[in-house]
Design an enzyme around this catalytic site. Structure first.
Site, PDB file in Angstrom:
ATOM      1  N   GLN A 136      12.375   1.487 -21.847  1.00 19.74           N
ATOM      2  CA  GLN A 136      12.765   2.457 -21.777  1.00 19.74           C
ATOM      3  C   GLN A 136      14.237   2.371 -23.029  1.00 19.74           C
ATOM      4  O   GLN A 136      15.089   1.955 -22.912  1.00 19.74           O
ATOM      5  CB  GLN A 136      13.641   3.155 -20.655  1.00 19.74           C
ATOM      6  CG  GLN A 136      14.378   4.336 -20.587  1.00 19.74           C
ATOM      7  CD  GLN A 136      14.823   4.840 -19.333  1.00 19.74           C
ATOM      8  OE1 GLN A 136      14.067   5.220 -18.363  1.00 19.74           O
ATOM      9  NE2 GLN A 136      16.308   4.825 -19.040  1.00 19.74           N
ATOM     10  N   TYR A 187      16.792   4.330 -24.135  1.00 17.97           N
ATOM     11  CA  TYR A 187      17.676   5.612 -24.175  1.00 17.97           C
ATOM     12  C   TYR A 187      19.081   5.254 -24.522  1.00 17.97           C
ATOM     13  O   TYR A 187      19.606   5.753 -25.578  1.00 17.97           O
ATOM     14  CB  TYR A 187      17.734   6.023 -22.617  1.00 17.97           C
ATOM     15  CG  TYR A 187      16.664   6.977 -22.143  1.00 17.97           C
ATOM     16  CD1 TYR A 187      15.610   7.219 -22.808  1.00 17.97           C
ATOM     17  CD2 TYR A 187      17.037   7.651 -20.896  1.00 17.97           C
ATOM     18  CE1 TYR A 187      14.773   8.270 -22.401  1.00 17.97           C
ATOM     19  CE2 TYR A 187      15.890   8.550 -20.559  1.00 17.97           C
ATOM     20  CZ  TYR A 187      14.818   8.988 -21.399  1.00 17.97           C
ATOM     21  OH  TYR A 187      13.778   9.661 -20.792  1.00 17.97           O
ATOM     22  N   SER A 188      19.836   4.296 -23.927  1.00 20.51           N
ATOM     23  CA  SER A 188      21.144   4.011 -24.041  1.00 20.51           C
ATOM     24  C   SER A 188      21.533   3.231 -25.236  1.00 20.51           C
ATOM     25  O   SER A 188      20.766   2.582 -25.854  1.00 20.51           O
ATOM     26  CB  SER A 188      21.761   2.865 -22.969  1.00 20.51           C
ATOM     27  OG  SER A 188      21.558   3.653 -21.739  1.00 20.51           O
ATOM     28  N   SER A 216      15.981  -2.707 -20.451  1.00 21.40           N
ATOM     29  CA  SER A 216      15.584  -3.693 -19.473  1.00 21.40           C
ATOM     30  C   SER A 216      13.929  -3.878 -19.884  1.00 21.40           C
ATOM     31  O   SER A 216      13.212  -3.184 -20.171  1.00 21.40           O
ATOM     32  CB  SER A 216      15.269  -2.959 -18.240  1.00 21.40           C
ATOM     33  OG  SER A 216      16.427  -2.472 -17.599  1.00 21.40           O
ATOM     34  N   GLU A 239      12.535   8.691 -12.027  1.00 18.46           N
ATOM     35  CA  GLU A 239      13.228   7.534 -11.979  1.00 18.46           C
ATOM     36  C   GLU A 239      13.678   7.200 -10.421  1.00 18.46           C
ATOM     37  O   GLU A 239      14.000   6.145 -10.212  1.00 18.46           O
ATOM     38  CB  GLU A 239      14.370   7.071 -12.905  1.00 18.46           C
ATOM     39  CG  GLU A 239      14.841   5.829 -12.758  1.00 18.46           C
ATOM     40  CD  GLU A 239      15.803   5.685 -14.143  1.00 18.46           C
ATOM     41  OE1 GLU A 239      15.873   4.602 -14.696  1.00 18.46           O
ATOM     42  OE2 GLU A 239      16.611   6.543 -14.574  1.00 18.46           O
ATOM     43  N   SER A 299      25.492   6.078 -14.978  1.00 15.93           N
ATOM     44  CA  SER A 299      26.755   5.768 -14.306  1.00 15.93           C
ATOM     45  C   SER A 299      27.148   6.512 -13.151  1.00 15.93           C
ATOM     46  O   SER A 299      26.578   7.849 -13.048  1.00 15.93           O
ATOM     47  CB  SER A 299      27.902   5.635 -15.124  1.00 15.93           C
ATOM     48  OG  SER A 299      28.306   6.681 -15.800  1.00 15.93           O
ATOM     49  N   GLU A 343      29.902   7.777 -12.581  1.00 17.65           N
ATOM     50  CA  GLU A 343      30.649   9.137 -13.216  1.00 17.65           C
ATOM     51  C   GLU A 343      29.946  10.094 -13.758  1.00 17.65           C
ATOM     52  O   GLU A 343      30.153  11.440 -13.345  1.00 17.65           O
ATOM     53  CB  GLU A 343      31.532   8.664 -14.313  1.00 17.65           C
ATOM     54  CG  GLU A 343      32.955   7.735 -13.752  1.00 17.65           C
ATOM     55  CD  GLU A 343      32.654   6.256 -13.818  1.00 17.65           C
ATOM     56  OE1 GLU A 343      31.180   6.090 -13.861  1.00 17.65           O
ATOM     57  OE2 GLU A 343      33.393   5.423 -13.472  1.00 17.65           O
TER      58      GLU A 343
END
Length: 375
Positions: free
Chosen positions: A122, A124-125, A157, A240, A358, A360
């Site tokens: 994936q 994304y980040s 990952s 997910e 996260s 948050e």
């Protein structure tokens, strides 16, 4: 025979023969273990139609109900079957392609996922866009019938093992935030892609940095329309947190049992404060299961963030409890510098409240999209 009974019998037979040595391999902080045998196991599952149970039958699934999918994941965990190497394909990109892809994309990408022949990661980040996913800076432009991609992803990952990556990137010049993003399917074993493993606290490297320097993918390898990437990405995030979390909780229960066993052995169970923490951990795990069963549905919504927030914070606390019940022995490794099971649990669980969104960010999603509070 119910699907649960069928799965239990099949798993017991399969894990007693050729794959007997695969029991318990892999998992958080141990993703390096037995990759080849786990890949062979993934393909064995596919041949016997134990992958992608909820997919339509025309794509090789069983069109299994949510209840039956939950039953399989629970039996899989109880059997101590090896950690899946195809989980990102089956659990994330596969359902997204089913929901957002064209017929051509479904026929190209779904069969190899179901058979365990193509692994996914994936994208994304990014260094400047971790939990703030709308701030991605990786860019792509159409050139000669291909998307040309430049940028960087991080905390990817299993990128070092993947054949394909689904990449959220910016395809409209000058666009900001959720606008102008596209969702591309990118082959990993091509020029212009470099994967650098990140050494984690456990000493292993499940996560990676991925650099795209003019990497290319076909123009048709886009899910949804150009600029529609945010909607597609949110579809993936919803999947997910699906039925596999019930199996994950069986693993949590096994870890909690190890903590209790250790507390009895070290005498920590006689400490009233630690005993109270153990009881609380057990109660919270029961709540986790009940909430997961209450909210499961084929098309999960933003309330799935409640489950992610809950289990990740619980697992982090379990890691801290695991260290506490070990006493001084939990502070040192063995003679070769190796980690014990509970030490690995403590170190790896520090990441749980960060990856996959996260804590948050999950609180923001719950507040704004579930409770309807202002930004």
């Amino acid at each position: 025979m119910s699907l649960r009974e069928e799965a239990r019998t099949w798993l017991e037979d399969s894990l007693s023969g050729e794959f007997a040595g695969a029991r318990g391999l892999g998992g958080p902080g141990r993703e390096h273990e037995g990759h080849e045998v786990r890949l062979a196991w993934e393909r064995h599952l596919g041949r016997h139609r134990w992958t992608c149970l909820g997919w339509p039958e025309r794509f090789g699934g069983r069109a299994a109900s949510i209840d039956d999918q939950v039953a399989f994941h629970e039996e899989y965990a109880r059997a101590d079957a090896p950690a899946r190497v195809g989980l990102i394909g089956e659990g994330l990109i596969g359902p997204t392609i089913l929901q957002c892809g064209t017929d051509e994309q479904k026929h190209r990408f779904l069969p190899p996922i179901r058979r365990g022949e193509e692994l996914w990661c994936q994208g994304y980040s990014e260094p400047e866009a971790g939990s703030d996913l709308a701030n991605v800076r990786t860019r792509a432009r159409l050139e000669g019938g291909e998307w040309v991609i430049t940028g960087q992803k991080v905390w990817t990952s299993l990128a070092h093992l993947a054949d394909w990556c689904f990449v959220l990137c910016r395809t409209e010049e000058g666009s900001r935030r959720h606008h102008g993003l596209s969702y591309l399917l990118v082959p990993m074993r091509r020029p212009g892609i470099e994967v650098r493993p990140i050494v984690q606290l456990t000493g292993t490297s499940e996560f990676n940095e991925v650099f795209f320097d003019g990497a290319r993918t076909a123009a048709g390898n886009i899910l949804g329309a150009p600029g529609d990437g945010w909607r597609v990405a949110m579809t993936t995030l919803g999947h997910e947190r699906g039925v596999s979390t019930l199996g994950q909780q069986i693993g949590f229960r096994r870890e909690l049992a190890k903590v209790v066993e250790t507390a009895k052995r070290t005498g920590a169970a006689e400490d009233p404060v630690l005993r109270d923490r153990i009881v609380r951990a057990w109660l919270e795990l029961e709540i986790m299961r009940l909430n997961a069963l209450r909210t499961l549905r084929p098309d999960p919504g933003p309330e799935a963030s409640i489950a992610k927030l809950y289990w990740s914070e619980w697992h982090r606390r379990l890691g801290e409890l695991a260290q506490a019940v070990q006493g001084r022995s939990g502070l040192v490794t063995d003679g070769d510098g190796g980690l014990g099971e509970l030490q690995r649990l403590y170190l790896f669980s520090r990441a749980d409240t960060i990856y996959a969104g996260s804590s948050e960010i999950q609180r923001n999603i719950i507040a704004e999209r579930t409770l309807g509070l202002p930004r």
